[in-house]
Scaffold this motif. Structure first.
Motif, PDB file in Angstrom:
ATOM      1  N   ALA A 431    -118.424  -1.230   1.417  1.00 13.33           N
ATOM      2  CA  ALA A 431    -118.317  -2.363   0.497  1.00 13.33           C
ATOM      3  C   ALA A 431    -117.561  -3.447   1.183  1.00 13.33           C
ATOM      4  CB  ALA A 431    -117.420  -1.927  -0.751  1.00 13.33           C
ATOM      5  N   ASP A 432    -117.653  -4.784   0.666  1.00 12.63           N
ATOM      6  CA  ASP A 432    -117.204  -6.089   1.367  1.00 12.63           C
ATOM      7  C   ASP A 432    -116.302  -6.571   0.578  1.00 12.63           C
ATOM      8  OD1 ASP A 432    -118.550  -5.832   3.931  1.00 12.63           O
ATOM      9  OD2 ASP A 432    -120.370  -6.924   3.049  1.00 12.63           O
ATOM     10  N   ARG A 433    -116.569  -6.524  -0.883  1.00 10.47           N
ATOM     11  CA  ARG A 433    -115.678  -7.402  -1.711  1.00 10.47           C
ATOM     12  C   ARG A 433    -114.800  -6.567  -2.664  1.00 10.47           C
ATOM     13  NH1 ARG A 433    -119.654 -11.095  -5.173  1.00 10.47           N
ATOM     14  NH2 ARG A 433    -121.220  -9.342  -4.575  1.00 10.47           N
ATOM     15  N   LEU A 434    -115.025  -5.384  -2.586  1.00  8.70           N
ATOM     16  CA  LEU A 434    -114.184  -4.447  -3.614  1.00  8.70           C
ATOM     17  C   LEU A 434    -113.216  -3.343  -2.517  1.00  8.70           C
ATOM     18  CD1 LEU A 434    -117.224  -3.311  -5.774  1.00  8.70           C
ATOM     19  CD2 LEU A 434    -115.225  -4.834  -6.534  1.00  8.70           C
ATOM     20  N   LEU A 435    -112.237  -2.944  -3.181  1.00  6.37           N
ATOM     21  CA  LEU A 435    -111.712  -1.874  -2.527  1.00  6.37           C
ATOM     22  C   LEU A 435    -112.320  -0.773  -2.940  1.00  6.37           C
ATOM     23  CD1 LEU A 435    -109.295  -0.069  -1.149  1.00  6.37           C
ATOM     24  CD2 LEU A 435    -108.024  -0.501  -3.186  1.00  6.37           C
ATOM     25  N   ALA A 436    -113.142   0.075  -2.400  1.00  9.06           N
ATOM     26  CA  ALA A 436    -113.834   0.933  -2.818  1.00  9.06           C
ATOM     27  C   ALA A 436    -113.743   2.551  -2.016  1.00  9.06           C
ATOM     28  CB  ALA A 436    -115.225   0.722  -2.780  1.00  9.06           C
ATOM     29  N   PHE A 437    -113.506   3.508  -2.636  1.00 10.52           N
ATOM     30  CA  PHE A 437    -113.145   4.805  -1.824  1.00 10.52           C
ATOM     31  C   PHE A 437    -113.806   5.973  -2.934  1.00 10.52           C
ATOM     32  CE2 PHE A 437    -109.375   3.593  -4.227  1.00 10.52           C
ATOM     33  CZ  PHE A 437    -109.000   4.979  -4.638  1.00 10.52           C
ATOM     34  N   GLU A 438    -113.904   7.129  -2.272  1.00  6.80           N
ATOM     35  CA  GLU A 438    -114.053   8.371  -3.122  1.00  6.80           C
ATOM     36  C   GLU A 438    -113.174   9.346  -2.705  1.00  6.80           C
ATOM     37  OE1 GLU A 438    -117.099  10.842  -2.001  1.00  6.80           O
ATOM     38  OE2 GLU A 438    -117.787   9.671  -0.198  1.00  6.80           O
ATOM     39  N   ARG A 439    -113.049  10.097  -3.829  1.00 10.57           N
ATOM     40  CA  ARG A 439    -112.241  11.505  -3.760  1.00 10.57           C
ATOM     41  C   ARG A 439    -113.228  12.674  -3.901  1.00 10.57           C
ATOM     42  NH1 ARG A 439    -106.896  10.755  -4.688  1.00 10.57           N
ATOM     43  NH2 ARG A 439    -106.950  13.140  -3.624  1.00 10.57           N
ATOM     44  N   HIS A 440    -113.163  13.500  -2.841  1.00 10.81           N
ATOM     45  CA  HIS A 440    -114.111  14.370  -2.897  1.00 10.81           C
ATOM     46  C   HIS A 440    -113.491  15.952  -2.984  1.00 10.81           C
ATOM     47  CE1 HIS A 440    -114.833  14.817   1.410  1.00 10.81           C
ATOM     48  NE2 HIS A 440    -114.249  13.430   1.362  1.00 10.81           N
ATOM     49  N   ALA A 441    -114.257  16.914  -3.254  1.00 16.66           N
ATOM     50  CA  ALA A 441    -113.796  18.267  -3.058  1.00 16.66           C
ATOM     51  C   ALA A 441    -114.928  18.992  -2.742  1.00 16.66           C
ATOM     52  CB  ALA A 441    -113.015  18.932  -4.206  1.00 16.66           C
ATOM     53  N   SER A 442    -114.859  20.464  -3.093  1.00 17.66           N
ATOM     54  CA  SER A 442    -115.896  21.210  -2.581  1.00 17.66           C
ATOM     55  C   SER A 442    -117.147  21.284  -3.385  1.00 17.66           C
ATOM     56  CB  SER A 442    -115.575  22.676  -2.409  1.00 17.66           C
ATOM     57  OG  SER A 442    -114.882  23.274  -3.800  1.00 17.66           O
ATOM     58  N   ARG A 443    -117.109  20.731  -4.808  1.00 17.66           N
ATOM     59  CA  ARG A 443    -118.129  20.651  -5.660  1.00 17.66           C
ATOM     60  C   ARG A 443    -118.606  19.273  -5.967  1.00 17.66           C
ATOM     61  NH1 ARG A 443    -114.742  24.594  -8.121  1.00 17.66           N
ATOM     62  NH2 ARG A 443    -113.783  23.002  -9.536  1.00 17.66           N
ATOM     63  N   ALA A 444    -119.904  19.000  -5.653  1.00 21.05           N
ATOM     64  CA  ALA A 444    -120.496  17.597  -5.793  1.00 21.05           C
ATOM     65  C   ALA A 444    -120.189  16.824  -6.924  1.00 21.05           C
ATOM     66  CB  ALA A 444    -121.818  17.690  -5.375  1.00 21.05           C
ATOM     67  N   LEU A 445    -120.186  17.536  -8.098  1.00 15.08           N
ATOM     68  CA  LEU A 445    -120.103  16.861  -9.269  1.00 15.08           C
ATOM     69  C   LEU A 445    -118.583  16.703  -9.665  1.00 15.08           C
ATOM     70  CD1 LEU A 445    -122.804  18.971 -11.310  1.00 15.08           C
ATOM     71  CD2 LEU A 445    -122.676  16.430 -10.579  1.00 15.08           C
ATOM     72  N   ASP A 446    -117.539  17.283  -8.841  1.00 13.05           N
ATOM     73  CA  ASP A 446    -115.952  16.915  -8.911  1.00 13.05           C
ATOM     74  C   ASP A 446    -115.876  15.500  -8.148  1.00 13.05           C
ATOM     75  OD1 ASP A 446    -115.538  19.089 -10.305  1.00 13.05           O
ATOM     76  OD2 ASP A 446    -114.854  20.258  -8.426  1.00 13.05           O
ATOM     77  N   THR A 447    -116.700  15.021  -7.750  1.00 18.17           N
ATOM     78  CA  THR A 447    -116.655  13.548  -7.033  1.00 18.17           C
ATOM     79  C   THR A 447    -116.196  12.203  -7.756  1.00 18.17           C
ATOM     80  OG1 THR A 447    -118.167  14.191  -5.428  1.00 18.17           O
ATOM     81  CG2 THR A 447    -117.583  12.048  -5.523  1.00 18.17           C
ATOM     82  N   VAL A 448    -115.284  11.805  -7.386  1.00 23.27           N
ATOM     83  CA  VAL A 448    -114.655  10.576  -8.205  1.00 23.27           C
ATOM     84  C   VAL A 448    -114.773   9.492  -7.292  1.00 23.27           C
ATOM     85  CG1 VAL A 448    -112.613   9.385  -9.350  1.00 23.27           C
ATOM     86  CG2 VAL A 448    -113.263  11.802  -9.647  1.00 23.27           C
ATOM     87  N   LEU A 449    -115.477   8.205  -7.710  1.00 22.18           N
ATOM     88  CA  LEU A 449    -115.631   7.046  -7.053  1.00 22.18           C
ATOM     89  C   LEU A 449    -114.744   6.028  -7.685  1.00 22.18           C
ATOM     90  CD1 LEU A 449    -119.521   7.039  -6.661  1.00 22.18           C
ATOM     91  CD2 LEU A 449    -117.786   8.191  -5.142  1.00 22.18           C
ATOM     92  N   VAL A 450    -114.109   5.117  -6.769  1.00 18.87           N
ATOM     93  CA  VAL A 450    -113.203   4.036  -7.427  1.00 18.87           C
ATOM     94  C   VAL A 450    -113.538   2.975  -6.766  1.00 18.87           C
ATOM     95  CG1 VAL A 450    -110.441   3.486  -7.717  1.00 18.87           C
ATOM     96  CG2 VAL A 450    -111.321   6.039  -7.680  1.00 18.87           C
ATOM     97  N   PHE A 451    -113.438   1.786  -7.560  1.00 18.52           N
ATOM     98  CA  PHE A 451    -113.972   0.449  -7.144  1.00 18.52           C
ATOM     99  C   PHE A 451    -112.624  -0.368  -8.025  1.00 18.52           C
ATOM    100  CE2 PHE A 451    -117.518   3.077  -7.565  1.00 18.52           C
ATOM    101  CZ  PHE A 451    -118.420   2.541  -6.061  1.00 18.52           C
ATOM    102  N   SER A 452    -112.032  -1.139  -7.163  1.00 14.33           N
ATOM    103  CA  SER A 452    -111.040  -2.044  -7.555  1.00 14.33           C
ATOM    104  C   SER A 452    -111.266  -3.750  -7.058  1.00 14.33           C
ATOM    105  CB  SER A 452    -109.853  -1.809  -7.045  1.00 14.33           C
ATOM    106  OG  SER A 452    -108.716  -2.397  -7.616  1.00 14.33           O
ATOM    107  N   ASN A 453    -111.354  -4.360  -8.384  1.00 13.48           N
ATOM    108  CA  ASN A 453    -111.692  -5.996  -8.082  1.00 13.48           C
ATOM    109  C   ASN A 453    -110.411  -6.611  -8.498  1.00 13.48           C
ATOM    110  OD1 ASN A 453    -112.776  -8.448  -8.206  1.00 13.48           O
ATOM    111  ND2 ASN A 453    -113.977  -8.067 -10.172  1.00 13.48           N
ATOM    112  N   PRO A 454    -109.740  -7.191  -7.750  1.00 14.80           N
ATOM    113  CA  PRO A 454    -108.580  -7.896  -8.166  1.00 14.80           C
ATOM    114  C   PRO A 454    -108.806  -9.285  -8.514  1.00 14.80           C
ATOM    115  CG  PRO A 454    -108.548  -8.047  -5.897  1.00 14.80           C
ATOM    116  CD  PRO A 454    -109.766  -7.025  -6.292  1.00 14.80           C
ATOM    117  N   THR A 455    -109.969  -9.788  -8.466  1.00 17.40           N
ATOM    118  CA  THR A 455    -110.304 -11.138  -8.556  1.00 17.40           C
ATOM    119  C   THR A 455    -110.748 -11.486 -10.208  1.00 17.40           C
ATOM    120  OG1 THR A 455    -112.950 -10.986  -8.356  1.00 17.40           O
ATOM    121  CG2 THR A 455    -111.259 -11.196  -6.235  1.00 17.40           C
TER     122      THR A 455
END
Length: 525
Positions: A431-455
């Motif tokens: 991503a260009d305009r966001l702080l964006a990351f994922e936290r992932h473990a062994s199960r796909a449906l456990d995945t968490v996506l995080v997007f931060s917009n300070p503007t």
């Protein structure tokens, strides 16, 4: 013939290897991480003097003889005057009367929030209210109680499923300690080698950062190390036997790598799986090779810098990713992610605007690490620099209707329900305009996506999530929204469009579509 034979052997070998890989028992590293209490724990920090009023404050009044002052619980700490003869500021001698029994009585509050660990600022015998000027590490300050009171505190915390971490101030003692007084008065004293004493030091002895009340210990002298952590009855080992589960080391960078490694080995030998975490204001880097974890000040600066506009969101993401890569995910999971504490203005004072505060707190609870909650943050306590940030706990604000407390519980519940946030790996989202990351473990449906917009404006961006286990056409739900809320976007072939409101950290999770018994995730979980 020769070629055919080689080809056949090659095919058989490939088949055998493929079968072996498929048949090999999978060891889920994330399951192993979850069994280690130090990974991704929620830490609640307590200043004993300021956490809960004693039920026996009148009976303890003699412990606060002048120049010490016992303050009413309703009073806010304020900067005092310099006491030249004491080499202190008078506010360091202002007490509010909290103790270990009163803190024990409030453990239900801490457990009710969902905390996993209680971290106590120093409780050993010392002259000041903050106790960073030890007189005797093996004794408890009488204002706080006794070793038996600590044992009961630890036992009651354990009964509620929480661990206990103590504050180890092993770089220095207090000038009022008997060893230092004797060392200064008598060159032949057996304590002389415990300190660095000589005319080359202002005041006659080497002191911490110029504070004359805090003479440094000479760790190069073996008996000092024996007393602190090497002998069976040492400070570190004896408190671990009394019920402590770890130590937070004050000014740990000043102990140096060799001694930090010795402390860590001693603690682990006494109690397997105990935690040694250092107050390291430096970049974590190699420091996590010398102990289990660090207080992650670098991550704090990244998060606050992005929130204030001083660091671009995408740059903040790269900084965080570089740190995780350099330090390693395992030490990062154990490291405390803090925004405020006893040395830093309270978060509600740093970030008075609720939106900015919640953006930062959501990152605190979703980035790799163990979020450190400073007592009172959960009810919105304010306070500037020391001593204002060390005010007595506002129990009058503890209420089910307090929005700050409801928000804190929501963040903690988020971690409890999503193991990827507790023990998952970290990966940037393109991503260009966001702080964006994922936290992932062994199960796909456990995945968490995080997007931060300070503007102050909403940001809509098309991003790439490099997670091959997330199936095409998977809806993404807002994990902090009210139950039953509709998904906010869909991921297609790793690409998704996300809109993040102003000054918001959005937390998304995949939702499996109801396809009448059919699952796209049937063989990829």
């Amino acid at each position: 013939m020769h070629f055919k034979l080689i080809h056949a052997i090659g095919l058989m070998a490939a088949f055998t290897l493929s079968s072996a890989v498929r048949a090999a028992p999978s060891v889920d590293i994330y399951d192993a991480r979850e069994k280690d209490w130090r990974n991704g724990a929620v830490v609640y920090q307590i200043l004993v003097d300021r956490f809960a009023p004693s039920t026996n404050v009148e009976g303890k009044r003699s412990l606060y003889a002048p120049p010490k002052v016992l303050k009413p619980w309703s009073e806010t700490p304020a900067r005092g005057v310099d006491l030249v003869d004491q080499k202190l500021n008078s506010h360091e001698l202002d007490f509010w009367g909290g103790d270990l029994p009163s803190a024990t009585a409030k453990l239900d509050h801490v457990a009710g929030l969902g905390a996993d660990v209680v971290y106590l600022n120093p409780i050993h015998l010392a002259y000041t209210n903050h106790k960073y000027d030890a007189l005797d590490f093996k004794k408890i300050s009488p204002e706080f109680g006794t070793r038996d009171d600590f044992r009961r505190f630890a036992r009651e915390a354990h009964n509620r499923g929480m661990k206990v971490v103590l504050d180890g101030v092993f770089n220095h003692m207090g000038r009022n300690s008997q060893p230092f007084k004797e060392a200064m008065a008598n060159p032949s004293s057996r304590w002389r080698s415990w300190f660095a004493i000589g005319p080359q030091y202002r005041g006659g002895a080497r002191v911490w950062t110029g504070y004359q009340n805090l003479p440094e210990l000479n760790l190069e002298y073996a008996p000092v190390r024996d007393y602190l952590y090497r002998s069976d009855d040492s400070v570190v080992r004896s408190y671990l036997r009394d019920g402590a589960d770890g130590w937070r080391l004050d000014t740990a960078f000043e102990l140096g790598h060799a001694y930090l490694q010795e402390v860590t080995r001693a603690a682990h030998a006494e109690k397997k799986g105990s935690l040694i975490i250092g107050e390291i204001a430096n970049y974590p880097g190699e420091w996590v090779r010398s102990m289990d974890a660090v207080m992650n000040f670098s991550m704090r600066h990244i998060v606050l810098g992005m929130a204030s506009g001083d660091i671009a969101p995408a740059s903040a993401g790269r900084m965080a990713a570089r740190m995780v890569s350099d330090a390693g995910i395992e030490p990062m999971l154990k490291s405390w992610v803090l925004i405020d504490n006893h040395d830093i203005p309270r978060i509600a004072t740093q970030l008075p605007k609720q939106a900015a505060r919640r953006l930062v707190q959501t990152l605190q609870f979703t980035l790799p690490g163990a979020p450190n909650i400073y007592y009172g943050s959960e009810v919105g306590m304010t306070g500037g620099p020391d001593p204002e940030n060390r005010g007595p706990m506002r129990w009058d604000l503890v209420s089910e209707t307090n929005p700050e407390m409801a928000w804190m519980r929501q963040l903690i519940a988020l971690r409890k329900h999503h193991r990827a946030l507790r023990v998952g790996d970290f990966r940037l989202i393109e991503a260009d305009r966001l702080l964006a990351f994922e936290r992932h473990a062994s199960r796909a449906l456990d995945t968490v996506l995080v997007f931060s917009n300070p503007t102050p404006q909403a940001v809509t961006e098309r991003v790439m999530v490099a997670n091959a286990a997330l199936m095409d056409d998977t809806p993404m739900a807002d994990l902090l929204a009210a139950p039953g809320a509709k998904p906010v976007t869909v991921i297609n072939s790793g690409i998704m469009t996300v809109t993040v409101p102003p000054e918001t950290t959005l937390v998304l999770g995949p939702v499996e579509r109801d396809l009448g018994g059919y699952s796209r995730y049937k063989r990829v979980r």
